[in-house]
Design an enzyme around this catalytic site. Structure first.
Site, PDB file in Angstrom:
ATOM      1  N   THR A  15      -0.495  15.381 -10.221  1.00 34.94           N
ATOM      2  CA  THR A  15      -1.696  14.655  -9.783  1.00 34.94           C
ATOM      3  C   THR A  15      -1.717  14.470  -8.267  1.00 34.94           C
ATOM      4  O   THR A  15      -2.678  14.841  -7.598  1.00 34.94           O
ATOM      5  CB  THR A  15      -1.736  13.269 -10.470  1.00 34.94           C
ATOM      6  OG1 THR A  15      -1.601  13.463 -11.865  1.00 34.94           O
ATOM      7  CG2 THR A  15      -3.022  12.532 -10.176  1.00 34.94           C
ATOM      8  N   VAL A  16      -0.646  13.916  -7.718  1.00 36.55           N
ATOM      9  CA  VAL A  16      -0.629  13.622  -6.271  1.00 36.55           C
ATOM     10  C   VAL A  16      -0.543  14.915  -5.458  1.00 36.55           C
ATOM     11  O   VAL A  16      -1.222  15.072  -4.437  1.00 36.55           O
ATOM     12  CB  VAL A  16       0.536  12.660  -5.924  1.00 36.55           C
ATOM     13  CG1 VAL A  16       0.552  12.344  -4.440  1.00 36.55           C
ATOM     14  CG2 VAL A  16       0.418  11.377  -6.733  1.00 36.55           C
ATOM     15  N   LYS A 107       9.541   6.412  -5.159  1.00 41.49           N
ATOM     16  CA  LYS A 107      10.051   5.036  -5.033  1.00 41.49           C
ATOM     17  C   LYS A 107      11.334   4.807  -5.837  1.00 41.49           C
ATOM     18  O   LYS A 107      12.201   4.053  -5.417  1.00 41.49           O
ATOM     19  CB  LYS A 107       8.980   4.023  -5.454  1.00 41.49           C
ATOM     20  CG  LYS A 107       8.383   4.292  -6.826  1.00 41.49           C
ATOM     21  CD  LYS A 107       6.929   4.591  -6.751  1.00 41.49           C
ATOM     22  CE  LYS A 107       6.468   5.268  -8.029  1.00 41.49           C
ATOM     23  NZ  LYS A 107       5.077   5.596  -8.054  1.00 41.49           N
ATOM     24  N   GLU A 131       5.250   6.735   2.774  1.00 39.91           N
ATOM     25  CA  GLU A 131       4.117   5.801   2.622  1.00 39.91           C
ATOM     26  C   GLU A 131       3.561   5.799   1.191  1.00 39.91           C
ATOM     27  O   GLU A 131       3.200   4.751   0.651  1.00 39.91           O
ATOM     28  CB  GLU A 131       3.009   6.193   3.612  1.00 39.91           C
ATOM     29  CG  GLU A 131       1.838   5.246   3.673  1.00 39.91           C
ATOM     30  CD  GLU A 131       2.211   3.853   4.173  1.00 39.91           C
ATOM     31  OE1 GLU A 131       2.487   3.718   5.361  1.00 39.91           O
ATOM     32  OE2 GLU A 131       2.216   2.909   3.374  1.00 39.91           O
ATOM     33  N   GLY A 136       0.004   3.366  -3.296  1.00 33.74           N
ATOM     34  CA  GLY A 136      -0.905   4.506  -3.159  1.00 33.74           C
ATOM     35  C   GLY A 136      -1.512   4.634  -1.788  1.00 33.74           C
ATOM     36  O   GLY A 136      -0.822   4.885  -0.800  1.00 33.74           O
ATOM     37  N   ILE A 138      -2.854   2.452   0.256  1.00 29.69           N
ATOM     38  CA  ILE A 138      -2.789   1.357   1.242  1.00 29.69           C
ATOM     39  C   ILE A 138      -1.654   1.633   2.234  1.00 29.69           C
ATOM     40  O   ILE A 138      -0.505   1.771   1.808  1.00 29.69           O
ATOM     41  CB  ILE A 138      -2.531  -0.008   0.552  1.00 29.69           C
ATOM     42  CG1 ILE A 138      -3.561  -0.265  -0.543  1.00 29.69           C
ATOM     43  CG2 ILE A 138      -2.527  -1.132   1.572  1.00 29.69           C
ATOM     44  CD1 ILE A 138      -3.300  -1.533  -1.350  1.00 29.69           C
ATOM     45  N   GLU A 192       2.788   6.262 -14.716  1.00 27.97           N
ATOM     46  CA  GLU A 192       3.928   7.150 -14.494  1.00 27.97           C
ATOM     47  C   GLU A 192       4.066   8.060 -15.713  1.00 27.97           C
ATOM     48  O   GLU A 192       3.519   7.776 -16.784  1.00 27.97           O
ATOM     49  CB  GLU A 192       5.213   6.327 -14.348  1.00 27.97           C
ATOM     50  CG  GLU A 192       5.235   5.412 -13.143  1.00 27.97           C
ATOM     51  CD  GLU A 192       5.064   6.150 -11.839  1.00 27.97           C
ATOM     52  OE1 GLU A 192       5.866   7.019 -11.520  1.00 27.97           O
ATOM     53  OE2 GLU A 192       4.088   5.850 -11.119  1.00 27.97           O
ATOM     54  N   ASP A 203       8.599  -0.006 -12.117  1.00 27.90           N
ATOM     55  CA  ASP A 203       7.898   0.646 -11.001  1.00 27.90           C
ATOM     56  C   ASP A 203       7.627  -0.368  -9.882  1.00 27.90           C
ATOM     57  O   ASP A 203       7.792  -0.068  -8.702  1.00 27.90           O
ATOM     58  CB  ASP A 203       6.583   1.253 -11.522  1.00 27.90           C
ATOM     59  CG  ASP A 203       5.781   1.910 -10.419  1.00 27.90           C
ATOM     60  OD1 ASP A 203       6.170   3.000  -9.968  1.00 27.90           O
ATOM     61  OD2 ASP A 203       4.774   1.310  -9.978  1.00 27.90           O
ATOM     62  N   LYS A 207       9.094  -0.419  -5.960  1.00 29.54           N
ATOM     63  CA  LYS A 207       8.235  -0.596  -4.782  1.00 29.54           C
ATOM     64  C   LYS A 207       8.661  -1.827  -3.972  1.00 29.54           C
ATOM     65  O   LYS A 207       8.651  -1.807  -2.742  1.00 29.54           O
ATOM     66  CB  LYS A 207       6.774  -0.700  -5.219  1.00 29.54           C
ATOM     67  CG  LYS A 207       6.248   0.628  -5.757  1.00 29.54           C
ATOM     68  CD  LYS A 207       4.930   0.468  -6.467  1.00 29.54           C
ATOM     69  CE  LYS A 207       4.410   1.813  -6.952  1.00 29.54           C
ATOM     70  NZ  LYS A 207       3.276   1.692  -7.876  1.00 29.54           N
TER      71      LYS A 207
HETATM   72  N1  HSE Z   1       2.164   4.322 -11.888  1.00 28.96           N
HETATM   73  C1  HSE Z   1       1.909   3.834 -10.597  1.00 28.96           C
HETATM   74  C2  HSE Z   1       0.902   2.708 -10.698  1.00 28.96           C
HETATM   75  C3  HSE Z   1       1.357   4.925  -9.731  1.00 28.96           C
HETATM   76  O1  HSE Z   1       0.288   2.535 -11.763  1.00 28.96           O
HETATM   77  O2  HSE Z   1       0.747   1.958  -9.750  1.00 28.96           O
HETATM   78  C4  HSE Z   1       1.401   4.617  -8.294  1.00 28.96           C
HETATM   79  O3  HSE Z   1       2.691   4.403  -7.845  1.00 28.96           O
END
Ligand code: HSE
Length: 433
Positions: A15-16, A107, A131, A136, A138, A192, A203, A207
């Site tokens: 995706t990214v 991360k 970053e 995402g 920001i 994810e 997650d 972060k």
């Molecule tokens: N799975 C993560 C979220 C994606 O929902 O924020 C972005 O890191």
């Protein structure tokens, strides 16, 4: 600047990756005009190069072997977008050893191996930028490491997981079920590969480790952070929270208490009128207080293809500019030379929300109040508006600030009371914004 070419290899066409490739190809001319640099996408590696990504690319630049990028002498920047620890760690370390700069959104990897990665980068005089690993689109890491350098960071409160926030928002606004909302978030590409990390809080922990490392200049690892997910939160909790003028959000919290750093991720009641509470769906927000700047908040899309790709490409541009200026340094990464201890969770003092089902009898509340007062916990308010099918009552108690250790022993005692059905569900409250 003349005609400068910077060659890029991307590992991970998910995706990214697709978003970053789109920007690099579709905005090539615009980026050249803005920076004077010609960004050339030399190679893309992915295990699946057959899948239709609805993007026009020269098939010759596709490979299933990441080493074709890592060992390609002409490539300046390797972008790692496969996530997970292995083989991402090996790819990054080998890229650095081969004198390539690295951009990553990983991360999980950073929250465990930042020291090794940054040491390898320094030894090879190369940069790692990340970053896209937090929130995402920001540009929070730039703000923390550049814009707020003059500040001592007093606290960070973040809604940093788009999937969890999407689920809670749908439960809060539309009374949707947890499973239904999770499925939607997965379809939209926020979650994810394994959504357990989104809903169980891991997650957000990853972060927060990155945020706290940058904010406090120490090497915070995932294991330093207390973690609780949102899987036990029900639509009923949101209904009660609203009655009490609160919203429930999965918060990543870092707070400085002198030389102790309080680090935790858990679902939290926050005032409904606060800006953080108004951060809905996949949006993320970070509320930071610096000793000079005071409180500030950044808000935006924290997940999804194009917002995250925006951060990836910003890092590519940043590195390319540094290459042009011959200033390949990561900057001061661990700046805090004073020991900063991790604040023990049992010493935490917050208000609590307690929800449980109990028999609807005269002596019940007296028993419950006694258990709480025996642990030195004072009740601030009590609600009893719902009744279960069997006639038992749903009771919600808000406490005054209490010590976590006392709350843990009170919960153990409450759960042993025969008048309480099932277990008491407890949430912490943060209302200083
Ligand atoms: N799975 C993560 C979220 C994606 O929902 O924020 C972005 O890191």
């Amino acid at each position: 600047m003349g005609n400068v070419n910077v060659n890029i290899g991307i590992i991970g066409f998910g995706t990214v990756g697709t978003g970053a490739i789109k920007i690099l190809l579709e905005k090539k001319k615009e980026l050249k005009e803005k920076t004077g640099i010609n960004f050339c996408l030399k190679k893309i590696a992915d295990l699946d190069i057959k899948k239709e990504r609805h993007i026009k690319i020269d098939k010759n630049i596709l490979t299933t072997d990441a080493n074709e990028i890592i060992n390609d002498e002409s490539i300046d920047i390797v972008v790692e977008l496969i996530g997970g620890i292995n083989p991402a760690k090996t790819f990054i370390l080998n890229s650095l050893k081969n004198k390539k700069n690295v951009v990553t959104a990983n991360k999980a990897l950073l929250s465990e191996y930042a020291d090794l990665i940054f040491q390898t980068a320094a030894e090879n005089n190369r940069i790692v930028k990340f970053e896209a690993s937090v929130c995402g689109g920001i540009p929070i890491l730039k703000v923390l490491s550049d814009g707020l350098t003059a500040n001592r960071i007093l606290n960070i409160y973040g809604i940093v997981n788009g999937t969890a926030n999407y689920i809670l928002t749908n439960m809060s606004k539309y009374g949707k079920s947890f499973d239904e909302a999770l499925k939607e978030a997965q379809i939209k590409g926020f979650a994810e590969a394994d959504p357990t990390f989104d809903i169980k809080g891991n997650d957000s922990v990853h972060k927060l480790a990155v945020l706290a490392t940058l904010g406090y200049g120490i090497n915070v690892k995932a294991k330093d952070i207390y973690c609780e997910g949102i899987t036990e939160v029900t639509a009923l909790d949101l209904k009660y929270a609203h009655k009490l003028e609160y919203e429930i959000k999965l918060l990543a919290i870092a707070k400085l208490h002198n030389h102790n750093l309080d680090l935790r991720v858990h679902p939290t009641l926050i005032p409904q009128k606060s800006m953080l509470a108004k951060t809905d769906f996949e949006n993320n927000a970070i509320y930071i207080t610096g000793d000079a700047v005071g409180p500030l908040m950044l808000y935006g899309k924290g997940a999804g293809m194009m917002p995250t790709a925006s951060a990836v490409v910003a890092d590519i541009i940043d590195i390319a500019k540094k290459m042009v200026n011959n200033s390949l340094e990561n900057g001061i990464y661990y700046f805090n030379k004073q020991p900063l201890n991790i604040y023990p969770m049992f010493a935490l003092k917050t208000k609590y929300y307690l929800r449980f089902s109990a028999k609807d009898k005269t002596y019940v509340l007296a028993n419950i109040a006694k258990v709480l007062s025996d642990s030195g916990i004072s009740i601030a308010s009590l609600l009893q508006t719902e009744t279960n099918e069997d006639g038992s009552a749903v009771i919600v108690i808000m406490t005054h600030p209490a010590i976590e250790k006392s709350m843990i022993s009170a919960l153990e005692a409450l759960n042993k009371l025969s008048v309480i059905q099932g277990k008491v569900f407890a949430l912490r409250v943060e209302d200083e914004f």
